[in-house]
Design a protein around this motif. Sequence first.
Motif, mmCIF file in Angstrom:
data_model
loop_
_atom_site.group_PDB
_atom_site.id
_atom_site.type_symbol
_atom_site.label_atom_id
_atom_site.label_comp_id
_atom_site.label_asym_id
_atom_site.label_seq_id
_atom_site.Cartn_x
_atom_site.Cartn_y
_atom_site.Cartn_z
ATOM 1 N N SER A 166 0.608 -1.442 0.134
ATOM 2 C CA SER A 166 0.194 -0.031 0.198
ATOM 3 C C SER A 166 0.801 0.961 0.299
ATOM 4 N N GLN B 166 3.215 2.329 2.499
ATOM 5 C CA GLN B 166 3.226 2.000 3.633
ATOM 6 C C GLN B 166 3.713 1.231 4.370
ATOM 7 N N ARG C 209 -5.502 -7.548 -4.500
ATOM 8 C CA ARG C 209 -5.957 -5.929 -4.482
ATOM 9 C C ARG C 209 -5.099 -4.741 -3.394
ATOM 10 N N LEU D 129 -4.300 -2.474 -0.419
ATOM 11 C CA LEU D 129 -5.038 -1.693 0.227
ATOM 12 C C LEU D 129 -4.521 0.382 -0.426
ATOM 13 N N SER D 130 -5.416 0.832 -0.452
ATOM 14 C CA SER D 130 -5.105 2.712 -0.209
ATOM 15 C C SER D 130 -4.730 2.942 1.365
ATOM 16 N N PRO D 131 -3.388 3.410 1.211
ATOM 17 C CA PRO D 131 -2.810 4.374 1.968
ATOM 18 C C PRO D 131 -3.511 4.837 3.211
ATOM 19 N N THR D 132 -5.047 4.699 2.642
ATOM 20 C CA THR D 132 -6.119 5.544 3.817
ATOM 21 C C THR D 132 -6.753 4.479 4.310
ATOM 22 N N VAL D 133 -7.632 3.231 3.736
ATOM 23 C CA VAL D 133 -7.577 2.131 4.036
ATOM 24 C C VAL D 133 -6.683 1.577 5.091
#
Length: 214
Positions: A62, A64, A111, A113-117
Amino acid sequence: MKRFLIAATAALAATPALAHHPLGGLPMTSFSQGLLSGVGHPVLGFDHLFFVALMGIAAAYSGQALKGPLAYIAAMLAGCALMAAGVALPLAEVAIVASLVTLGALVASGRALSPTVATALFAGFGLFHGSAFGGALTGQEGALGGSVLAGYLIGLAAIQYAIAIGAGLLMRRVLSAPGAASINARLAGAMVAGVGIFLSLEILEGPIVAALVG
């Protein structure tokens, strides 16, 4: 990856419950004992170990790799401190099992994950993992010394951050899984989800048997 799956199977066979005591249940009375217990809990507790390792893998994909695990660590320490203060989160063990199934399924999907999720997910589940770790403090005989608490929290934070970072590096560089869609990464997610499902059956077993007998 084959060795990883074999190790996971062996771990499940050796894990009868979700509570783990590196000191054999003896009370912590010094900084070093607190540190040892803090380091040992996430390693002996395979439910925590699998989540933290997979979290590190998901965080790496992600974008992160370093910040994602920090969100988990901060929330985990908060949950642990709350438990030490007598504030227990409801259904913590159920939430821990849910964390394995949820994150495992997401990683298995291939898939990223987005950084926020990723941050929200790691922090949310971190609170419940921390609450479970805090259970080791509630069983202390007498007042809990500040040095013991400091050692315990330092041990918890250091070992889990190291595991998360190490797992991400291992997956991407040693197991040659550069992206979230890589087969080894997806297999790791599926394995952890399977662990969560297995543990959920253990949780449900007691009430089901009680209902049948009653």
